[in-house]
Write a protein that holds these residues in place. Structure first.
Motif, PDB file in Angstrom:
ATOM      1  N   LEU A 283       1.062  -0.778  -0.082  1.00 42.23           N
ATOM      2  CA  LEU A 283      -0.076   0.366  -0.042  1.00 42.23           C
ATOM      3  C   LEU A 283       0.844   1.390   0.183  1.00 42.23           C
ATOM      4  O   LEU A 283       0.568   2.206  -0.071  1.00 42.23           O
TER       5      LEU A 283
ATOM      6  N   HIS B 117     -14.042   1.499   3.324  1.00 47.68           N
ATOM      7  CA  HIS B 117     -13.770   1.966   2.413  1.00 47.68           C
ATOM      8  C   HIS B 117     -11.921   1.919   2.056  1.00 47.68           C
ATOM      9  O   HIS B 117     -12.243   2.345   0.672  1.00 47.68           O
ATOM     10  N   LYS B 118     -11.590   0.750   2.551  1.00 45.15           N
ATOM     11  CA  LYS B 118      -9.955   0.563   2.607  1.00 45.15           C
ATOM     12  C   LYS B 118      -9.486   1.729   2.953  1.00 45.15           C
ATOM     13  O   LYS B 118      -7.826   2.361   2.371  1.00 45.15           O
TER      14      LYS B 118
ATOM     15  N   SER C  78      -4.045   6.335   2.112  1.00 39.77           N
ATOM     16  CA  SER C  78      -5.219   5.778   2.648  1.00 39.77           C
ATOM     17  C   SER C  78      -5.495   5.830   3.892  1.00 39.77           C
ATOM     18  O   SER C  78      -6.297   5.192   4.516  1.00 39.77           O
TER      19      SER C  78
ATOM     20  N   THR D 160      -7.464   3.222   6.020  1.00 37.20           N
ATOM     21  CA  THR D 160      -6.719   3.170   7.607  1.00 37.20           C
ATOM     22  C   THR D 160      -6.947   4.025   8.309  1.00 37.20           C
ATOM     23  O   THR D 160      -6.525   4.530   8.451  1.00 37.20           O
TER      24      THR D 160
END
Length: 342
Positions: free
Chosen positions: A56, A95-96, A67, A98
């Motif tokens: 990521l 919504h992915k 994110s 973090t």
């Protein structure tokens, strides 16, 4: 003895196993990307077999979008805030995104913690009620980092707000107390330091004035007792202040359930008052303890799921298009009728 694998499985490894291009692997792991369903499934199967995990950090460096979302709350002991925090984390996860949770309760650490969030190049920030002063949020907006506030005043240009319908909740509380026969009403809550306390007090006073105009029995003015916070201990102190008087209220609206629980315990223990026979009490929040048999507290429930979902939707909109006027979304509340109001 087999040698332990120490290298990471790469997207190129997955592409070779699935028989697709490297870009197809990237699209397969992007929820909004266009890719044939059978190709996505072939990539996912290869990824599961190889134990591949998306990097990521590398993706965010390429996309220049993080994110990671800062979530600022004031302490974890308050049952309502803990429940809301859990819903915010869940909403972001759907919504992915973090969450990085920061406790704003310690004034010494808060500036350091907020600076830490900036160093992570977060994609946005959600601030709950009782979080830091608005001045600390301006540095994020100046850096074009979206800010969404929950149950805060909408007085920070560029920031969006998700707020429970305090006015409707206060009107419901006034109606329930009056319908139960209360004529000497009181409000208990933090009317100075808290946006919620102020809003609920103003709504309660407005509603009682309207009811009094049509009912001569409500000639007594509402007594307002301002507390430093919305804790159980403040509810205890408020009960002593109001119930040690010659003329006691017979209906009390507390701006939080914790205040109401402290008030009820003190009324019973120190003044031998029965709830609701001698005094009727309504709270706000609907924390788990409100339903305990010892309280059976009538209250106004905040929809933590809707608050978290609304705040997350506002944040994502602002991440996609930062500019624009501030927006406020009002989330409905619900009366929860139990036994403390008769």
């Amino acid at each position: 003895m087999p040698k332990k694998q120490t290298s990471w499985v790469t997207a190129a490894d997955v592409a070779r196993r699935a028989g697709v291009s490297r870009s197809a692997v990237s699209r397969a792991f992007s929820p909004t990307a266009s890719i044939a369903p059978e190709t996505r499934e072939r990539v996912m199967e290869a990824a599961r077999t190889l134990g591949y995990q998306v990097n990521l950090i590398a993706r965010e460096m390429i996309m220049q979008r993080s994110s990671m979302i800062g979530v600022v709350t004031a302490g974890f002991e308050n049952p309502f805030r803990a429940k809301l925090l859990a819903q915010i984390i869940a909403a972001l996860g759907r919504h992915k995104l973090t969450p990085i949770v920061v406790n704003a309760e310690d004034p010494v650490q808060i500036q350091q913690s907020l600076d830490m969030l900036l160093s992570y190049r977060i994609g946005g920030i959600i601030m709950t009620s009782a979080s830091p002063p608005l001045g600390l949020a301006r540095q994020y907006l100046e850096g074009e980092i979206p800010v969404v506030m929950i149950n805060r005043a909408s007085n920070l240009p560029g920031a969006d707000v998700a707020v429970s319908d305090n006015a409707a909740g206060a009107t419901l509380a006034a109606s329930m107390l009056i319908d139960a026969g209360a004529t000497r009403l009181a409000f208990v809550g933090p009317t100075k330091p808290s946006y919620n306390g102020k809003a609920r007090c103003a709504g309660f006073l407005r509603a009682t004035r309207q009811f009094a105009a049509a009912d001569d029995a409500l000639a007594h003015p509402v007594e307002t007792h301002s507390t430093p916070a919305d804790t159980y201990e403040c509810g205890v102190a408020a009960a002593h202040a109001l119930l040690s008087q010659t003329v006691r209220p017979d209906g009390v609206f507390c701006s939080s359930d914790l205040l109401a629980l402290g008030f009820i315990d003190t009324a019973r223990r120190h003044y031998s008052m029965r709830v609701p026979e001698d005094i009727r009490v309504v709270g706000f929040d609907d924390i788990p303890a409100a339903g305990y048999d010892n309280y059976r507290l009538t209250t106004i429930a905040q929809d933590t799921y809707a608050l978290a979902d609304t705040a997350t939707d506002l944040l994502i909109d602002r991440m996609n298009a930062f500019s624009g006027a501030s927006r406020t979304r009002v989330v409905p509340v619900t009366p929860v009728v139990r036994e403390s109001c008769g």
